[in-house]
Write an enzyme that holds these catalytic residues in place. Sequence first.
Site, PDB file in Angstrom:
ATOM      1  N   LYS A   1      66.285  41.248  32.922  1.00 22.35           N
ATOM      2  CA  LYS A   1      67.459  41.887  32.283  1.00 22.35           C
ATOM      3  C   LYS A   1      67.534  43.377  32.627  1.00 22.35           C
ATOM      4  O   LYS A   1      68.258  44.124  31.992  1.00 22.35           O
ATOM      5  CB  LYS A   1      67.361  41.715  30.750  1.00 22.35           C
ATOM      6  CG  LYS A   1      67.441  40.269  30.294  1.00 22.35           C
ATOM      7  CD  LYS A   1      67.416  40.133  28.783  1.00 22.35           C
ATOM      8  CE  LYS A   1      66.011  40.083  28.247  1.00 22.35           C
ATOM      9  NZ  LYS A   1      65.921  39.873  26.803  1.00 22.35           N
TER      10      LYS A   1
ATOM     11  N   HIS B   1      41.753  47.602  46.173  1.00 21.87           N
ATOM     12  CA  HIS B   1      41.412  46.478  45.283  1.00 21.87           C
ATOM     13  C   HIS B   1      39.973  46.762  44.823  1.00 21.87           C
ATOM     14  O   HIS B   1      39.026  46.138  45.287  1.00 21.87           O
ATOM     15  CB  HIS B   1      41.527  45.171  46.064  1.00 21.87           C
ATOM     16  CG  HIS B   1      41.531  43.930  45.229  1.00 21.87           C
ATOM     17  ND1 HIS B   1      41.177  43.903  43.891  1.00 21.87           N
ATOM     18  CD2 HIS B   1      41.858  42.645  45.557  1.00 21.87           C
ATOM     19  CE1 HIS B   1      41.275  42.661  43.453  1.00 21.87           C
ATOM     20  NE2 HIS B   1      41.686  41.886  44.436  1.00 21.87           N
TER      21      HIS B   1
ATOM     22  N   ARG C   1      48.292  44.041  38.870  1.00 21.99           N
ATOM     23  CA  ARG C   1      48.474  43.869  40.323  1.00 21.99           C
ATOM     24  C   ARG C   1      49.932  44.144  40.655  1.00 21.99           C
ATOM     25  O   ARG C   1      50.836  43.644  39.985  1.00 21.99           O
ATOM     26  CB  ARG C   1      48.096  42.456  40.769  1.00 21.99           C
ATOM     27  CG  ARG C   1      48.457  42.193  42.230  1.00 21.99           C
ATOM     28  CD  ARG C   1      47.881  40.924  42.774  1.00 21.99           C
ATOM     29  NE  ARG C   1      46.441  41.019  42.962  1.00 21.99           N
ATOM     30  CZ  ARG C   1      45.719  40.119  43.611  1.00 21.99           C
ATOM     31  NH1 ARG C   1      46.293  39.062  44.143  1.00 21.99           N
ATOM     32  NH2 ARG C   1      44.408  40.259  43.734  1.00 21.99           N
TER      33      ARG C   1
ATOM     34  N   ARG D   1      42.080  34.118  42.502  1.00 24.41           N
ATOM     35  CA  ARG D   1      40.742  34.515  42.088  1.00 24.41           C
ATOM     36  C   ARG D   1      40.713  35.677  41.090  1.00 24.41           C
ATOM     37  O   ARG D   1      39.993  35.627  40.084  1.00 24.41           O
ATOM     38  CB  ARG D   1      39.886  34.923  43.295  1.00 24.41           C
ATOM     39  CG  ARG D   1      39.273  33.764  44.037  1.00 24.41           C
ATOM     40  CD  ARG D   1      39.264  34.045  45.511  1.00 24.41           C
ATOM     41  NE  ARG D   1      40.626  34.127  45.980  1.00 24.41           N
ATOM     42  CZ  ARG D   1      41.339  33.051  46.339  1.00 24.41           C
ATOM     43  NH1 ARG D   1      40.783  31.891  46.359  1.00 24.41           N
ATOM     44  NH2 ARG D   1      42.614  33.156  46.701  1.00 24.41           N
ATOM     45  N   THR D   2      41.463  36.734  41.372  1.00 24.36           N
ATOM     46  CA  THR D   2      41.350  37.922  40.522  1.00 24.36           C
ATOM     47  C   THR D   2      41.818  37.591  39.111  1.00 24.36           C
ATOM     48  O   THR D   2      41.160  37.906  38.114  1.00 24.36           O
ATOM     49  CB  THR D   2      42.171  39.079  41.129  1.00 24.36           C
ATOM     50  OG1 THR D   2      41.864  39.175  42.512  1.00 24.36           O
ATOM     51  CG2 THR D   2      41.851  40.394  40.449  1.00 24.36           C
TER      52      THR D   2
HETATM   53  N1   CP Z   1      40.542  38.294  46.616  1.00 26.79           N
HETATM   54  C1   CP Z   1      41.679  38.246  45.920  1.00 26.79           C
HETATM   55  O1   CP Z   1      42.240  39.266  45.498  1.00 26.79           O
HETATM   56  O2   CP Z   1      42.166  36.974  45.712  1.00 26.79           O
HETATM   57  P1   CP Z   1      43.476  36.648  44.905  1.00 26.79           P
HETATM   58  O3   CP Z   1      44.641  37.262  45.658  1.00 26.79           O
HETATM   59  O4   CP Z   1      43.560  35.154  44.857  1.00 26.79           O
HETATM   60  O5   CP Z   1      43.351  37.267  43.541  1.00 26.79           O
END
Ligand code: CP
Length: 311
Positions: A87, A136, A108, A58-59
Amino acid sequence: MKRLKNPFYNRDIVSIKDFQRPDLDYLFHVANEIKTSLPNDSLKNKSIGLMFLEPSTRTRLSFESAMNSLGGKSISFGNLSDSSTQKGENLSDSLLTMDQYVDAIILRHASEGVSRYASEICKNPIINAGSGSEEHPTQAMLDVYTILNECGKVDNLNIAIFGDLKYGRTVYSLLYALSNYKPNIYLVSPKPLQLRSDPLIELKNTLNISVHENLQDIISDLDVIYTTRIQKERFPDLQEYERVKGSYKIDNNLLTNAKENLVLLHPMPRSDEIPGEIDNTPYAKYFNQVSAGKLIRSTLLHLIFTENPSF
Ligand code: CP
């Protein structure tokens, strides 16, 4: 709302704690404007770099789709195995390289603190798309926006945060976001998955919080249940995971005692804590949450890159 100074312009989005109620109000106001009149070429000269060093559906897709809708471009770091990480390149060099090619980086990472570090070494804005068990922030923004849309308010709602509260990063960002409002928070989890103690002590200064082990005891009081998956990948000891896996679930039997307008949310991905049969109930709003993800991230990107938006 009178024209306000844009608090997101050229900003890093590292922690939800960096934003207060007026910032969230402004974001949600602009999101409501953008919903009906998307400024679809506003970012035509901008690009973002997607650095997802942990999996995401999603993100990642919502940021990419948001950028497409605003006329901008995105490039992707891809899998670690496809890059010079293979590497021996260190993270700093990868970040500083991406920083030369794009106008903002969506990052992320499995480790806490990496987004803050990236924001200190990169010249362009860093958006934390999930940092370990820590935070998050853009998920929290879309979660609060969804609660506002579904319930019309946040103040005085009875909101249960249910599931893996120990390792779920969305839980921490959401609770800090909710501390800008006046809801009643019910933390519901098996004992080994309770909220970490330091944040709990801190959050109790601003939120009315009660702690529970059983959702059944309080279900009839609740306006919102925000369920999370057991974060198997964060357990330091798989035996600890084995002891708690499958230990909580939303099912139709539980929901027989729910308020008629209960709102069920989940940041996704889910495992077995909300089975598919619940999707057909009027309570299930988690795909509305997914949809809000694109809107809120479109709004954030527009605001980060546009000093004086016309809203
Ligand atoms: N809610 C969320 O962070 O979903 P993803 O891990 O799929 O990005």
